[in-house]
Write a protein that holds these residues in place. Structure first.
Motif, PDB file in Angstrom:
ATOM      1  N   HIS A 176       0.861  -1.182   0.000  1.00 47.68           N
ATOM      2  CA  HIS A 176       0.000   0.000   0.000  1.00 47.68           C
ATOM      3  C   HIS A 176       0.904   1.241   0.000  1.00 47.68           C
ATOM      4  CE1 HIS A 176      -0.190  -0.483   4.722  1.00 47.68           C
ATOM      5  NE2 HIS A 176       1.019  -0.650   4.245  1.00 47.68           N
ATOM      6  N   SER A 178       0.735   3.526   2.257  1.00 46.70           N
ATOM      7  CA  SER A 178       0.825   4.039   3.633  1.00 46.70           C
ATOM      8  C   SER A 178       2.253   4.186   4.177  1.00 46.70           C
ATOM      9  CB  SER A 178      -0.018   3.165   4.569  1.00 46.70           C
ATOM     10  OG  SER A 178      -1.375   3.226   4.168  1.00 46.70           O
ATOM     11  N   GLN A 181       3.542   7.607   4.477  1.00 44.08           N
ATOM     12  CA  GLN A 181       3.242   8.457   5.644  1.00 44.08           C
ATOM     13  C   GLN A 181       4.482   8.592   6.526  1.00 44.08           C
ATOM     14  OE1 GLN A 181      -0.204   7.474   8.025  1.00 44.08           O
ATOM     15  NE2 GLN A 181      -1.251   6.528   6.300  1.00 44.08           N
ATOM     16  N   ARG A 202       0.381  -6.795  -4.658  1.00 46.16           N
ATOM     17  CA  ARG A 202      -0.042  -7.824  -3.710  1.00 46.16           C
ATOM     18  C   ARG A 202      -0.037  -9.176  -4.394  1.00 46.16           C
ATOM     19  NH1 ARG A 202      -4.945  -4.643  -0.463  1.00 46.16           N
ATOM     20  NH2 ARG A 202      -3.629  -2.821  -0.032  1.00 46.16           N
ATOM     21  N   GLU A 218      -2.471   8.060  -1.438  1.00 43.00           N
ATOM     22  CA  GLU A 218      -2.502   8.188   0.007  1.00 43.00           C
ATOM     23  C   GLU A 218      -2.523   9.668   0.377  1.00 43.00           C
ATOM     24  OE1 GLU A 218      -1.959   5.265   1.673  1.00 43.00           O
ATOM     25  OE2 GLU A 218      -1.785   5.945   3.750  1.00 43.00           O
ATOM     26  N   TYR A 256      -8.134  -0.338  10.544  1.00 42.75           N
ATOM     27  CA  TYR A 256      -6.749  -0.386  10.058  1.00 42.75           C
ATOM     28  C   TYR A 256      -5.859  -0.238  11.280  1.00 42.75           C
ATOM     29  CZ  TYR A 256      -8.924   0.607   5.567  1.00 42.75           C
ATOM     30  OH  TYR A 256      -9.721   0.545   4.464  1.00 42.75           O
ATOM     31  N   PHE A 258      -3.114   1.227  11.618  1.00 38.91           N
ATOM     32  CA  PHE A 258      -2.374   2.510  11.703  1.00 38.91           C
ATOM     33  C   PHE A 258      -3.272   3.720  11.884  1.00 38.91           C
ATOM     34  CE2 PHE A 258      -3.440   2.389   7.225  1.00 38.91           C
ATOM     35  CZ  PHE A 258      -3.201   1.065   6.876  1.00 38.91           C
ATOM     36  N   THR A 259      -4.585   3.511  11.946  1.00 37.15           N
ATOM     37  CA  THR A 259      -5.489   4.629  12.253  1.00 37.15           C
ATOM     38  C   THR A 259      -6.424   4.219  13.388  1.00 37.15           C
ATOM     39  OG1 THR A 259      -6.838   3.855  10.390  1.00 37.15           O
ATOM     40  CG2 THR A 259      -5.505   5.832  10.017  1.00 37.15           C
ATOM     41  N   GLY A 290     -10.400   4.156   2.393  1.00 39.50           N
ATOM     42  CA  GLY A 290     -10.258   3.901   3.815  1.00 39.50           C
ATOM     43  C   GLY A 290      -9.524   5.080   4.439  1.00 39.50           C
ATOM     44  N   ALA A 291      -9.867   5.371   5.706  1.00 42.04           N
ATOM     45  CA  ALA A 291      -9.274   6.554   6.334  1.00 42.04           C
ATOM     46  C   ALA A 291      -9.324   6.427   7.852  1.00 42.04           C
ATOM     47  CB  ALA A 291     -10.025   7.820   5.895  1.00 42.04           C
ATOM     48  N   ALA A 313      -5.294  10.296   7.964  1.00 40.81           N
ATOM     49  CA  ALA A 313      -4.748   9.713   6.731  1.00 40.81           C
ATOM     50  C   ALA A 313      -5.884   9.046   5.976  1.00 40.81           C
ATOM     51  CB  ALA A 313      -3.657   8.696   7.056  1.00 40.81           C
ATOM     52  N   PHE A 314      -5.708   8.954   4.680  1.00 41.09           N
ATOM     53  CA  PHE A 314      -6.682   8.217   3.873  1.00 41.09           C
ATOM     54  C   PHE A 314      -5.947   7.550   2.717  1.00 41.09           C
ATOM     55  CE2 PHE A 314      -6.615  12.678   2.572  1.00 41.09           C
ATOM     56  CZ  PHE A 314      -6.361  12.603   1.209  1.00 41.09           C
TER      57      PHE A 314
HETATM   58  N1  PHE Z   1      -3.457   1.464   3.378  1.00 36.60           N
HETATM   59  C1  PHE Z   1      -4.856   1.120   3.423  1.00 36.60           C
HETATM   60  C2  PHE Z   1      -5.120   0.028   2.383  1.00 36.60           C
HETATM   61  O1  PHE Z   1      -4.272  -0.276   1.600  1.00 36.60           O
HETATM   62  C3  PHE Z   1      -5.737   2.297   3.153  1.00 36.60           C
HETATM   63  C4  PHE Z   1      -5.663   3.354   4.252  1.00 36.60           C
HETATM   64  C5  PHE Z   1      -4.744   4.405   4.127  1.00 36.60           C
HETATM   65  C6  PHE Z   1      -6.463   3.318   5.364  1.00 36.60           C
HETATM   66  C7  PHE Z   1      -4.675   5.366   5.107  1.00 36.60           C
HETATM   67  C8  PHE Z   1      -6.401   4.276   6.339  1.00 36.60           C
HETATM   68  C9  PHE Z   1      -5.508   5.315   6.217  1.00 36.60           C
HETATM   69  O2  PHE Z   1      -6.166  -0.552   2.328  1.00 36.60           O
END
Ligand code: PHE
Length: 346
Positions: A176, A178, A181, A202, A218, A256, A258-259, A290-291, A313-314
């Protein structure tokens, strides 16, 4: 050779040359004739060589006749040339005719790949809110892709991402965007508004709706007093820019590592407007990203004090956003470089 004989020879040459000029089939024959009669080693020169044997008082007379012959032959050549030149030009124009009204062969105009185009559009919307584009590497290390995002080794959440590992210890293809970040937080101090587009990978059984290679964008914001309301407000603006000013949106609880809290961000189904169709799995809503609020542990890994700063974050899949507009039935088409497919987006 006497004067009378030389004069006869000159008159004979004039008659032959003028006749030959008139009868010449093409300009090449005229060129040959000119060299043969008037050239340095030509017939006229040859005749005049006899002039030395004449008495001195006869020589100018022969010279005068020779000049007349030369002038007459030149005139005959000139006339024949203009007649033949016109005919030859006409013949060339007839055989080499070019129809300048024929339409040319079309040159194919290139176009942006629909995924790149969509990613740029997404970036443009967030740029209006001060988000700056950053890029992280496609080859990541396990620490940045997972551990510093609060996903320890052997954590069950790793099952969310089927990872392609490299032969080199600790390296993998990012699952991803992320980890970007973490990289931005290591580079910048708050306030941070970063956008991170990029290719992700993946380990998937590839089919019409699963690709092993895809694009994400992101977003990360870190500042004092950043809240969930800021996140919702920003994402609403985004949804309205991309899918129309009156498109209803909603947050649903998500997960998630990380959030915290984590959400899924939905828009009212763009196909049925909430009537519940197959495209929205008969829910009336479509999840577009997703966020959540950046987990304090992740802020700390980024070198940012979570007592002072908060962040959100999203992350979204660009193919998914593109599909909501273009309804492409098979995700694999985006990766196949088939010009017939790509040309349909121009
Ligand atoms: N990294 C997550 C994914 O691949 C998406 C996400 C990013 C969710 C940032 C929350 C915050 O599904």
């Amino acid at each position: 050779m006497d004067l009378a004989q030389l004069t006869r020879n000159l008159e004979a040459l004039r008659a032959r040359a003028v006749g030959a000029a008139a009868a010449a089939p093409d300009t090449a024959a005229l060129d040959a004739l000119e060299v043969g009669v008037l050239g340095k080693k030509g017939d006229l020169t040859a005749i005049l060589r006899g002039i030395g044997a004449l008495p001195a008082e006869d020589r100018p007379k022969v010279g005068a006749i020779a000049n007349e012959v030369r002038t007459a032959v030149e005139a005959a050549l000139h006339e024949a040339r203009s007649g033949l030149g016109g005919a030859e030009l006409a013949a060339r124009l007839a055989t080499e005719a070019l129809d300048v009204t024929t339409p040319g062969r079309p040159i194919r105009r290139g176009s942006l790949h629909p995924i790149i185009e969509t990613a740029r559009e997404i970036a443009e919307v967030f740029a209006q809110f001060g988000f700056v584009v950053y890029e992280g590497p496609e080859i990541e290390d396990d620490r940045t892709n997972f551990q510093m995002l609060n996903i320890p080794p052997d954590h069950p959440a790793r099952d969310l991402w089927d990872t392609l590992y490299l032969d080199v210890e600790g390296l993998l293809l990012r699952t991803h965007t992320s980890p970007g970040q973490i990289r931005v937080m290591h580079e910048e101090r708050p306030p941070i508004r970063a956008l991170l587009p990029g290719r992700c990978f993946r380990y998937e059984a590839v089919d019409a709706s699963h690709a092993s290679e895809f694009f994400q964008v992101e977003g990360l914001m870190v500042d004092e007093g950043t809240s969930m309301a800021d996140l919702k407000g920003l994402l609403d603006q985004f949804a309205h820019a991309m899918f129309g000013a009156h498109r209803p949106t909603r947050f649903r609880p998500g997960y998630y590592p990380f959030t915290e809290p984590s959400v899924a961000f939905d828009i009212l189904c763009v196909i049925c407007d909430g009537e519940k169709c197959p495209a929205c799995s008969r829910t009336g809503w479509m999840t577009i990203l997703g966020a959540g609020m950046v987990h304090p542990v992740v802020l700390r890994y980024g070198g940012i004090d979570p007592e002072r700063y908060q962040g959100f974050a999203f992350g979204m899949g660009v193919e998914r956003i593109a599909n909501l507009r273009h309804q492409v039935a098979d995700l694999r088409l985006y990766m196949e470089d088939d010009l017939r497919f790509l040309g349909a987006f121009r």
